[in-house]
Design a protein around this motif. Structure first.
Motif, PDB file in Angstrom:
ATOM      1  N   LYS A  61       4.495  -0.733 -11.930  1.00 16.71           N
ATOM      2  CA  LYS A  61       5.301  -0.582 -10.725  1.00 16.71           C
ATOM      3  C   LYS A  61       4.415  -0.534  -9.479  1.00 16.71           C
ATOM      4  N   LEU A  62       3.327   0.224  -9.571  1.00 17.17           N
ATOM      5  CA  LEU A  62       2.418   0.359  -8.434  1.00 17.17           C
ATOM      6  C   LEU A  62       1.827  -0.985  -8.016  1.00 17.17           C
ATOM      7  N   PHE A  63       1.249  -1.691  -8.984  1.00 16.18           N
ATOM      8  CA  PHE A  63       0.566  -2.948  -8.663  1.00 16.18           C
ATOM      9  C   PHE A  63       1.536  -4.117  -8.502  1.00 16.18           C
ATOM     10  N   GLY A  64       2.788  -3.911  -8.880  1.00 21.38           N
ATOM     11  CA  GLY A  64       3.771  -4.978  -8.741  1.00 21.38           C
ATOM     12  C   GLY A  64       4.427  -5.037  -7.378  1.00 21.38           C
ATOM     13  N   ARG A  65       4.246  -4.003  -6.551  1.00 21.44           N
ATOM     14  CA  ARG A  65       4.868  -3.997  -5.227  1.00 21.44           C
ATOM     15  C   ARG A  65       4.154  -4.971  -4.304  1.00 21.44           C
ATOM     16  N   ARG A  66       4.925  -5.712  -3.520  1.00 22.67           N
ATOM     17  CA  ARG A  66       4.338  -6.724  -2.636  1.00 22.67           C
ATOM     18  C   ARG A  66       3.453  -6.096  -1.564  1.00 22.67           C
ATOM     19  N   LEU A  67       3.857  -4.938  -1.052  1.00 25.86           N
ATOM     20  CA  LEU A  67       3.047  -4.283  -0.025  1.00 25.86           C
ATOM     21  C   LEU A  67       1.688  -3.885  -0.594  1.00 25.86           C
ATOM     22  N   THR A  68       1.681  -3.388  -1.816  1.00 25.11           N
ATOM     23  CA  THR A  68       0.417  -3.042  -2.468  1.00 25.11           C
ATOM     24  C   THR A  68      -0.446  -4.276  -2.660  1.00 25.11           C
ATOM     25  N   GLN A  69       0.139  -5.354  -3.140  1.00 25.36           N
ATOM     26  CA  GLN A  69      -0.609  -6.593  -3.358  1.00 25.36           C
ATOM     27  C   GLN A  69      -1.181  -7.130  -2.060  1.00 25.36           C
ATOM     28  N   ALA A  70      -0.381  -7.080  -0.988  1.00 29.53           N
ATOM     29  CA  ALA A  70      -0.859  -7.564   0.314  1.00 29.53           C
ATOM     30  C   ALA A  70      -2.007  -6.691   0.827  1.00 29.53           C
ATOM     31  N   ALA A  71      -1.879  -5.366   0.654  1.00 28.44           N
ATOM     32  CA  ALA A  71      -2.927  -4.455   1.119  1.00 28.44           C
ATOM     33  C   ALA A  71      -4.223  -4.661   0.339  1.00 28.44           C
ATOM     34  N   LEU A  72      -4.116  -4.849  -0.980  1.00 31.87           N
ATOM     35  CA  LEU A  72      -5.309  -5.080  -1.796  1.00 31.87           C
ATOM     36  C   LEU A  72      -5.967  -6.417  -1.446  1.00 31.87           C
ATOM     37  N   LEU A  73      -5.151  -7.441  -1.206  1.00 32.91           N
ATOM     38  CA  LEU A  73      -5.695  -8.740  -0.801  1.00 32.91           C
ATOM     39  C   LEU A  73      -6.426  -8.610   0.527  1.00 32.91           C
ATOM     40  N   ALA A  74      -5.845  -7.862   1.470  1.00 36.57           N
ATOM     41  CA  ALA A  74      -6.502  -7.651   2.763  1.00 36.57           C
ATOM     42  C   ALA A  74      -7.834  -6.937   2.584  1.00 36.57           C
ATOM     43  N   ALA A  75      -7.877  -5.953   1.672  1.00 32.15           N
ATOM     44  CA  ALA A  75      -9.115  -5.217   1.420  1.00 32.15           C
ATOM     45  C   ALA A  75     -10.200  -6.139   0.876  1.00 32.15           C
ATOM     46  N   VAL A  76      -9.829  -7.018  -0.051  1.00 27.73           N
ATOM     47  CA  VAL A  76     -10.799  -7.962  -0.624  1.00 27.73           C
ATOM     48  C   VAL A  76     -11.300  -8.937   0.447  1.00 27.73           C
ATOM     49  N   LEU A  77     -10.400  -9.420   1.276  1.00 29.33           N
ATOM     50  CA  LEU A  77     -10.783 -10.370   2.322  1.00 29.33           C
ATOM     51  C   LEU A  77     -11.690  -9.713   3.362  1.00 29.33           C
ATOM     52  N   PHE A  78     -11.355  -8.495   3.764  1.00 27.01           N
ATOM     53  CA  PHE A  78     -12.205  -7.785   4.717  1.00 27.01           C
ATOM     54  C   PHE A  78     -13.576  -7.516   4.126  1.00 27.01           C
ATOM     55  N   SER A  79     -13.625  -7.143   2.860  1.00 25.79           N
ATOM     56  CA  SER A  79     -14.898  -6.896   2.200  1.00 25.79           C
ATOM     57  C   SER A  79     -15.755  -8.153   2.171  1.00 25.79           C
ATOM     58  N   ALA A  80     -15.136  -9.286   1.833  1.00 27.69           N
ATOM     59  CA  ALA A  80     -15.858 -10.557   1.821  1.00 27.69           C
ATOM     60  C   ALA A  80     -16.352 -10.916   3.221  1.00 27.69           C
TER      61      ALA A  80
END
Length: 357
Positions: free
Chosen positions: A11-30
């Protein structure tokens, strides 16, 4: 219980807001990592280089002097690397040419580029200082610091709906079930804590992997103290290697993630709306940075143990050492355990006993 935790994790990782936030974190890190890499600069003997070529040139220079720092080696570096003139009267210490030159002139040069008379023991004491190419890994550590700080807010976003997302009517169904007030409530808290740990480990692995591809293993066994000028003030003041630096950073990021999860879970259980939970938990998270207190005071030493400073890592490590040489930052371990116990106990209890509308 395992199935319940797995269900909550999905449920946690399936939420779109969570997925978008994690993607943003990966992109910022890169972005942080490759921006630092591309902005590397080095010059020596008429050669000028940037990016990967600058890293290669800095490694080449560092390899000539690698090993224990001695007075003789300082003299050799001053003769071969220190600027021979200071254009327009600029202080030679601030004339950056390459990482090794900057490291030696920052500590052993006067404003004209001449030896200032200090010896290794005068600057570093009696400890052995191993030198080499540390600029890459210290830069990677600083990039990770920004990434983990960003990730702490992602964790709060991710955990905000754990309990508050159920208050629209699903809570009555959960609490009316056989294990709703016990196993279900506990599984939510455990899944939230586990999710925070997993994303932190994942972020650490991505950053370490990227840094290894860009900089290799050079300098991991060298002291962080013999670093370019930008790291002579306000940085970690004691002698540890780059690999120890990364170990402490990952450990403190994990304790910070657990503490942040504790905050997020408590406020998720206390708030009736996920957006309110996000705003409230983010506000609580950043409050310590808004307290006007001198970094030399005892109050700051206590504030520095809170989650946001654990994620910032460098600030907490710069506080110093305890008796016996243990970094003061290691007090974050019992603090993390306290936040973990508090977050788990209070959040699942608050959800289990709340009045169903």
């Amino acid at each position: 219980m395992r199935k319940l935790i797995g269900f909550e994790l999905r449920k946690l990782f399936g939420r779109r807001l969570t997925q978008a936030a994690l993607l943003a974190a990966v992109l910022f890190s890169a972005l942080f990592t490759f921006s630092t890499y591309q902005n590397k600069y080095a010059s020596y003997g008429g050669r000028q280089a940037s990016g990967g070529e600058a890293v290669a040139l800095d490694k080449e220079i560092a390899a000539r002097y690698a090993g224990e720092l001695t007075d003789e080696k300082v003299q050799q570096m001053m003769d071969e690397l220190a600027p021979k003139s200071s254009p327009q009267g600029l202080n030679a210490i601030y004339l950056y040419q390459n990482a090794m030159q900057s490291a030696v002139t920052a500590r052993f040069s006067d404003m004209y580029g001449n030896w200032n008379g200090l010896r290794v023991a005068d600057v570093f004491g009696e400890e052995e200082i191993r030198i080499g190419y540390v600029d890459g890994w210290i830069g990677a550590s600083r990039d990770m610091e920004k990434s983990f700080l960003f990730l702490s807010f992602v964790i709060l976003i991710m955990l905000a709906p754990v309990y508050s997302g159920e208050y629209g009517g699903v809570d009555s169904l959960i609490l009316a079930s056989r294990y709703g007030r016990t196993k279900c409530a506990s599984a939510k808290a455990l899944a939230g804590i586990l999710a925070a740990v997993l994303v932190t480990v994942g972020m650490a692995a991505c950053n370490i992997g990227a840094a290894y591809l860009l900089y290799g293993s050079d300098g991991l066994d060298c002291s962080i103290l013999f670093a370019p000028l930008t790291l002579t003030e306000g940085y970690i003041p004691f002698n540890i290697t780059c690999v120890a630096l990364l170990g402490y950073q990952i450990l403190l990021s994990l304790t910070g993630a657990v503490c942040t999860a504790g905050i997020g879970l408590v406020l998720s259980a206390a708030c009736r709306n996920p957006m309110i939970a996000i705003v409230a938990s983010a506000a609580v998270h950043i409050v310590p940075t808004l307290v006007p207190v001198a970094e030399s005071s005892m109050l700051f030493r206590l504030l520095a143990l809170l989650p946001i400073y654990q994620m910032q890592f460098e600030t907490l490590m710069a506080v110093g050492q305890l008796a016996g040489g243990t970094p003061y930052a290691m007090l974050a371990l019992p603090v993390g355990a306290g936040f973990l116990a508090l977050g788990y106990t209070v959040s699942q209890r608050a959800f289990a006993v709340h009045q169903v509308g």
